[in-house]
Design an enzyme around this catalytic site. Structure first.
Site, PDB file in Angstrom:
ATOM      1  N   CYS A   1       0.829  -1.036   0.106  1.00 59.33           N
ATOM      2  CA  CYS A   1      -0.108  -0.139   0.037  1.00 59.33           C
ATOM      3  C   CYS A   1       0.843   1.238  -0.005  1.00 59.33           C
ATOM      4  O   CYS A   1       2.101   1.068   0.290  1.00 59.33           O
ATOM      5  CB  CYS A   1      -0.672  -0.014   1.095  1.00 59.33           C
ATOM      6  SG  CYS A   1      -1.628  -1.491   1.388  1.00 59.33           S
TER       7      CYS A   1
ATOM      8  N   ARG B   1       1.657   1.354  -6.087  1.00 59.55           N
ATOM      9  CA  ARG B   1       1.705   0.466  -4.914  1.00 59.55           C
ATOM     10  C   ARG B   1       0.396  -0.081  -4.373  1.00 59.55           C
ATOM     11  O   ARG B   1       0.368  -0.989  -3.504  1.00 59.55           O
ATOM     12  CB  ARG B   1       2.260   1.290  -3.514  1.00 59.55           C
ATOM     13  CG  ARG B   1       3.746   1.984  -3.646  1.00 59.55           C
ATOM     14  CD  ARG B   1       4.204   2.645  -2.535  1.00 59.55           C
ATOM     15  NE  ARG B   1       4.498   1.495  -1.415  1.00 59.55           N
ATOM     16  CZ  ARG B   1       5.496   1.209  -1.277  1.00 59.55           C
ATOM     17  NH1 ARG B   1       6.768   1.343  -1.785  1.00 59.55           N
ATOM     18  NH2 ARG B   1       5.624   0.079  -0.209  1.00 59.55           N
TER      19      ARG B   1
ATOM     20  N   TRP C   1      -3.687  -1.927  -1.261  1.00 57.13           N
ATOM     21  CA  TRP C   1      -3.728  -3.144  -2.019  1.00 57.13           C
ATOM     22  C   TRP C   1      -4.260  -4.297  -0.900  1.00 57.13           C
ATOM     23  O   TRP C   1      -3.335  -4.549  -0.151  1.00 57.13           O
ATOM     24  CB  TRP C   1      -2.478  -3.567  -2.537  1.00 57.13           C
ATOM     25  CG  TRP C   1      -2.190  -4.679  -3.399  1.00 57.13           C
ATOM     26  CD1 TRP C   1      -2.371  -4.849  -4.736  1.00 57.13           C
ATOM     27  CD2 TRP C   1      -1.958  -6.011  -2.931  1.00 57.13           C
ATOM     28  NE1 TRP C   1      -2.244  -5.984  -4.942  1.00 57.13           N
ATOM     29  CE2 TRP C   1      -1.898  -6.771  -4.144  1.00 57.13           C
ATOM     30  CE3 TRP C   1      -1.791  -6.597  -1.625  1.00 57.13           C
ATOM     31  CZ2 TRP C   1      -1.605  -8.283  -4.090  1.00 57.13           C
ATOM     32  CZ3 TRP C   1      -1.198  -7.978  -1.731  1.00 57.13           C
ATOM     33  CH2 TRP C   1      -1.382  -8.828  -2.716  1.00 57.13           C
TER      34      TRP C   1
ATOM     35  N   ASN D   1       0.554   0.333   6.353  1.00 58.16           N
ATOM     36  CA  ASN D   1       0.966  -0.622   5.209  1.00 58.16           C
ATOM     37  C   ASN D   1       1.991  -1.865   5.746  1.00 58.16           C
ATOM     38  O   ASN D   1       2.648  -1.544   6.824  1.00 58.16           O
ATOM     39  CB  ASN D   1       1.943   0.116   4.333  1.00 58.16           C
ATOM     40  CG  ASN D   1       2.651  -0.601   3.143  1.00 58.16           C
ATOM     41  OD1 ASN D   1       2.011  -1.934   2.791  1.00 58.16           O
ATOM     42  ND2 ASN D   1       3.600  -0.288   2.646  1.00 58.16           N
ATOM     43  N   GLY D   2       1.356  -3.001   5.566  1.00 53.06           N
ATOM     44  CA  GLY D   2       2.130  -4.330   6.139  1.00 53.06           C
ATOM     45  C   GLY D   2       0.778  -5.085   6.553  1.00 53.06           C
ATOM     46  O   GLY D   2      -0.160  -5.107   6.332  1.00 53.06           O
TER      47      GLY D   2
ATOM     48  N   GLU E   1      11.474 -14.259 -18.409  1.00 50.78           N
ATOM     49  CA  GLU E   1      10.903 -12.842 -18.207  1.00 50.78           C
ATOM     50  C   GLU E   1      10.010 -12.198 -19.368  1.00 50.78           C
ATOM     51  O   GLU E   1       9.027 -11.627 -18.655  1.00 50.78           O
ATOM     52  CB  GLU E   1      12.428 -11.930 -18.172  1.00 50.78           C
ATOM     53  CG  GLU E   1      12.157 -10.457 -17.993  1.00 50.78           C
ATOM     54  CD  GLU E   1      11.461 -10.013 -16.994  1.00 50.78           C
ATOM     55  OE1 GLU E   1      11.149 -10.714 -15.774  1.00 50.78           O
ATOM     56  OE2 GLU E   1      11.024  -8.746 -16.935  1.00 50.78           O
TER      57      GLU E   1
ATOM     58  N   LYS F   1       6.152 -11.015 -17.976  1.00 45.62           N
ATOM     59  CA  LYS F   1       5.727  -9.647 -18.388  1.00 45.62           C
ATOM     60  C   LYS F   1       4.321  -9.738 -19.024  1.00 45.62           C
ATOM     61  O   LYS F   1       3.285  -9.269 -18.754  1.00 45.62           O
ATOM     62  CB  LYS F   1       6.645  -8.951 -19.585  1.00 45.62           C
ATOM     63  CG  LYS F   1       7.778  -8.273 -18.843  1.00 45.62           C
ATOM     64  CD  LYS F   1       7.653  -7.031 -17.993  1.00 45.62           C
ATOM     65  CE  LYS F   1       7.597  -7.534 -16.694  1.00 45.62           C
ATOM     66  NZ  LYS F   1       8.808  -7.596 -15.848  1.00 45.62           N
TER      67      LYS F   1
ATOM     68  N   GLU G   1       1.667 -10.625 -16.599  1.00 41.41           N
ATOM     69  CA  GLU G   1       1.266  -9.711 -15.393  1.00 41.41           C
ATOM     70  C   GLU G   1       0.664  -8.505 -16.152  1.00 41.41           C
ATOM     71  O   GLU G   1      -0.289  -7.869 -15.551  1.00 41.41           O
ATOM     72  CB  GLU G   1       2.371  -9.201 -14.537  1.00 41.41           C
ATOM     73  CG  GLU G   1       3.544  -8.615 -15.486  1.00 41.41           C
ATOM     74  CD  GLU G   1       4.583  -8.446 -14.327  1.00 41.41           C
ATOM     75  OE1 GLU G   1       5.754  -8.149 -14.707  1.00 41.41           O
ATOM     76  OE2 GLU G   1       4.316  -7.888 -13.231  1.00 41.41           O
TER      77      GLU G   1
ATOM     78  N   HIS H   1       8.844 -33.734 -22.878  1.00 38.85           N
ATOM     79  CA  HIS H   1       8.576 -34.773 -21.638  1.00 38.85           C
ATOM     80  C   HIS H   1       7.234 -34.109 -20.977  1.00 38.85           C
ATOM     81  O   HIS H   1       7.141 -34.391 -19.675  1.00 38.85           O
ATOM     82  CB  HIS H   1       9.715 -34.019 -20.533  1.00 38.85           C
ATOM     83  CG  HIS H   1      11.113 -34.611 -21.154  1.00 38.85           C
ATOM     84  ND1 HIS H   1      11.550 -35.969 -21.246  1.00 38.85           N
ATOM     85  CD2 HIS H   1      12.089 -33.963 -21.658  1.00 38.85           C
ATOM     86  CE1 HIS H   1      12.752 -35.958 -21.738  1.00 38.85           C
ATOM     87  NE2 HIS H   1      13.076 -34.671 -22.114  1.00 38.85           N
TER      88      HIS H   1
ATOM     89  N   LYS I   1       3.074  -2.679  -6.993  1.00 39.20           N
ATOM     90  CA  LYS I   1       4.595  -2.737  -6.962  1.00 39.20           C
ATOM     91  C   LYS I   1       5.121  -3.063  -5.443  1.00 39.20           C
ATOM     92  O   LYS I   1       4.318  -2.444  -4.644  1.00 39.20           O
ATOM     93  CB  LYS I   1       5.172  -1.111  -7.470  1.00 39.20           C
ATOM     94  CG  LYS I   1       6.471  -1.013  -7.671  1.00 39.20           C
ATOM     95  CD  LYS I   1       6.713  -1.142  -9.142  1.00 39.20           C
ATOM     96  CE  LYS I   1       8.288  -1.133  -9.697  1.00 39.20           C
ATOM     97  NZ  LYS I   1       8.429  -1.909 -10.687  1.00 39.20           N
TER      98      LYS I   1
HETATM   99  C1  F6R Z   1       7.608  -8.173 -12.449  1.00 38.74           C
HETATM  100  C2  F6R Z   1       7.910  -7.313 -10.953  1.00 38.74           C
HETATM  101  C3  F6R Z   1       8.155  -8.318  -9.946  1.00 38.74           C
HETATM  102  C4  F6R Z   1       9.336  -7.799  -9.125  1.00 38.74           C
HETATM  103  C5  F6R Z   1       9.413  -8.566  -7.830  1.00 38.74           C
HETATM  104  C6  F6R Z   1      10.638  -8.290  -6.931  1.00 38.74           C
HETATM  105  O1  F6R Z   1       7.576  -7.164 -13.340  1.00 38.74           O
HETATM  106  O2  F6R Z   1       8.086  -6.304 -11.045  1.00 38.74           O
HETATM  107  O3  F6R Z   1       8.200  -9.746 -10.212  1.00 38.74           O
HETATM  108  O4  F6R Z   1      10.479  -8.202  -9.748  1.00 38.74           O
HETATM  109  O5  F6R Z   1       8.443  -8.235  -7.114  1.00 38.74           O
HETATM  110  O6  F6R Z   1      10.795  -6.936  -6.580  1.00 38.74           O
HETATM  111  P1  F6R Z   1      12.015  -6.087  -6.192  1.00 38.74           P
HETATM  112  O7  F6R Z   1      12.913  -6.194  -7.249  1.00 38.74           O
HETATM  113  O8  F6R Z   1      11.426  -4.988  -5.693  1.00 38.74           O
HETATM  114  O9  F6R Z   1      12.532  -7.060  -5.030  1.00 38.74           O
END
Ligand code: F6R
Length: 610
Positions: free
Chosen positions: A2, A27, A74, A100-101, A483, A487, A490, A506, A605
């Protein structure tokens, strides 16, 4: 997860809080609210949905005052709703809290408070904190003592902002395992869970450490440790520009951040090589002597950062010839990892606050390991607690989907690999100079790829109806596919899986049908023939194939429906380039499907809860 913001000073608090929340919306964005203290009363406005909904509500019922707290949520405890939105007041509105938490033991207090007659309006853990502070305060304690008392009792993580209607000239903040800074202004002060929230007003902050509590007035800030001793802290100045946290004409932060990558790569390479090709990494004190004392390396991270770590593992093992364990931080702690004082633990994190990564790092430290952080957020918990820090100079990353931070992490892995190889005598000057030459070209090569946006747009239009997407490759190509697949999941919400090309037979090949898209990554020339045979197998079963290959590889055109060419480079640098079209592909796919690219569903995020 959050976002928390707070203000005290001469300005009208609400516009400052709203401005901050808008910057923090990445966030968490399922509900939002503000509480403002005025004439001895706490007034609250909160709502389910985005900050815009909150602004609309505030237009109808404006709030005034010079001290306030705000929150964008969030959801963890309880669905997104008006009731569960923060701030949460105590029963009589004497106290209001943003948080937050996660408070792990909140049920214990809830029952205790209910027995005393407290009524709860929400399903959140945070409301118990507001009522518990209220309960202690009413028992005759000073408000600061009441907050300390509650912090002594709660278990879990928190970044808290607290208002008490009896103290219109102060704001209380506290943190544990969740980021919080106190912004320092002139006759005004702020709190924020992340710097962009207050960057419009100040770049100077106190970085709160775990279990510290701040008593904030318009013209003073006092910080106390868990034993209530006042601590003197240095002022930390962020050198980020305000523009860094703005879209600057781009439709989305994600696109802006993708286009920032040439600069990010350049900044990360600048001044790293001397004229003989020797790599120096400021902040890393890992010379021959220290390395002689290390017999095990872990690289630990989550999500995208974990994939950057996998590239690091591959390169260090192949080029430095030392074994490396690469671990998801969320799994690491539960497997009784083998750690001692001969272990080097490398943690990779954009935010520097990811709960699992932080916990893995602390465990390693506790058991005597040397800890290196590869971190983007300056002053974050990981940056502060690691023994050595390599900053990934990507600037603030606002879009939920990580792009430029990944590229910066991959460059960090390249530099670290070369550094270790040089220290251990595993790379001669000729090889170093050759790789250095290729690395210096990277920013302009990334630019060349970005110039091909129309090609990607055409490809996304062609493949937008795909039901399943497999990313296949071998070696580094397989890791890049992980990766790419993440992307797509998500932000495009498309089911997609990365697969080591040789593993398809397999089992997963059973899923291939004519609505399947297979992205075949074939930048590693020594593995080309092998991957091509897997591409032929999926083609034979009806899949359409989009290949990512290095320029000059005409052979692949025989087997793939389409080929996206990246410029030629050294094999170890290909992952960085091959990932750029994947980012753009996910972006335009998400746009085409009508998704909110910067705020994908269910995500936020910085995952500061486990
Ligand atoms: C994907 C993404 C997440 C972060 C993961 C780690 O696009 O952003 O998978 O990479 O949550 O976050 P950090 O790098 O902040 O530890």
């Amino acid at each position: 997860m959050c976002g928390v913001v707070g203000y005290i000073g001469g300005r009208d608090a609400v516009p400052v809080l709203i401005n901050g929340l808008t910057k923090l919306e990445y966030r968490g964005y399922d509900s939002a609210g503000v509480a403002v203290l005025n004439d001895g009363r706490i007034n609250i406005c909160k709502t389910k949905g985005r900050i815009q909904n909150l602004q609309d509500k505030l237009l109808v019922n404006p709030l005034q005052g010079h001290v306030g707290i705000g929150h964008t949520r969030w959801a963890t405890h309880g669905v997104p709703s008006d009731e569960n939105a923060h701030p949460h007041p105590s029963g009589d509105r004497k106290i209001a809290v943003v948080h937050n938490g996660i408070i792990e033991n909140y049920m214990e207090f809830k029952e205790e408070l209910e027995a005393k007659g407290y009524k709860f309006l929400s399903e959140t853990d945070t409301e118990t904190v507001a009522n518990l502070i209220d309960d202690y305060y009413r028992s005759g304690m000073d408000i600061l003592d009441a907050v300390f008392k509650v912090l002594d009792r709660i278990e879990g993580s928190y970044a808290l902002g607290v208002l008490c209607s009896d103290f219109p000239d102060q704001l209380i903040a506290a943190r544990k395992d969740s980021p919080l800074v106190v912004g320092i202004g002139d006759g005004e002060n702020f709190i924020a869970s992340d710097m962009p929230a207050i960057l419009n007003y100040t770049k100077n902050v106190y970085l709160l450490d775990d279990k510290e509590v701040a008593l904030i007035k318009a013209d003073s800030v006092k910080i106390f440790d868990a034993d209530r001793n006042e601590v003197k802290k240095d002022v930390f100045t962020f050198d980020w520009d305000i523009e860094a946290a703005e879209k600057n004409g781009y439709d989305h932060f994600m696109l802006k951040e993708i286009f920032e990558q040439p600069k990010v790569v350049k900044d990360n390479l600048s001044r790293r090589f001397d004229s003989n090709g020797k790599v120096t990494l400021d902040g890393i004190k890992l010379g021959k002597e220290e390395l002689a004392n290390i017999n095990r390396i872990y690289i630990c991270a989550c999500g995208t950062a974990y994939y950057a770590g996998l590239i690091g593992k591959y390169l260090i093992e192949r080029m430095v010839r030392i074994p490396v364990n690469s671990e998801m931080a969320s799994e690491f702690r539960y497997k009784e990892p083998l750690i001692d004082d001969k272990t080097l633990m490398i943690v990779v994190s954009q935010s520097g606050e990811t709960a699992d990564t932080l916990a893995a790092m602390r465990l390693a430290k506790e058991k005597g390991a040397r800890v290196m952080g590869i971190v983007n957020a300056v002053g974050s918990s990981i940056a502060r607690e690691a023994d050595d820090v390599l900053y990934t100079l990507a600037g603030p990353e606002i879009a939920v989907a990580s792009t430029k931070a990944f590229s910066a992490q991959v460059v960090a892995m390249y530099l670290l690999t070369i550094h270790l190889a040089q220290e251990l005598g595993k790379m001669d000057e000729k090889t170093t100079m050759e790789i250095k030459g290729y690395m210096e070209e990277l920013p302009s090569l990334v630019n060349n790829i970005l110039a091909k946006v129309p090609v990607i747009q055409r490809l996304t239009q062609k493949y937008i109806g795909s039901k399943n997407v497999f990313y296949i490759g071998r070696g580094l190509d397989y890791i890049v596919g992980m990766e790419g697949s993440l992307k797509l999941k998500e932000i495009a919400y498309l089911h997609s899986e990365p697969y080591a090309a040789g593993e398809l037979k397999h089992g997963p090949i059973a899923l291939i049908e004519d609505t399947t898209l297979v992205v075949g990554i074939v930048t590693q020339e020594e593995l080309f023939e092998k991957t091509v045979s897997n591409i032929r197998e999926v083609k034979a079963r009806g899949a359409r194939v989009l290949a990512i290959a290095m320029e000059g590889n005409k052979e692949i055109e025989k087997y793939a429906d389409d080929v996206f060419y990246i410029p030629r480079t050294h094999w170890m640098l290909a992952p960085l380039l091959a990932n750029i079209p994947q980012q753009l592909f996910a972006y335009y796919m998400a746009l085409g499907l009508g998704n909110d690219v910067d705020k994908p569903r269910n995500l936020a995020k910085s995952v500061t809860v486990e």
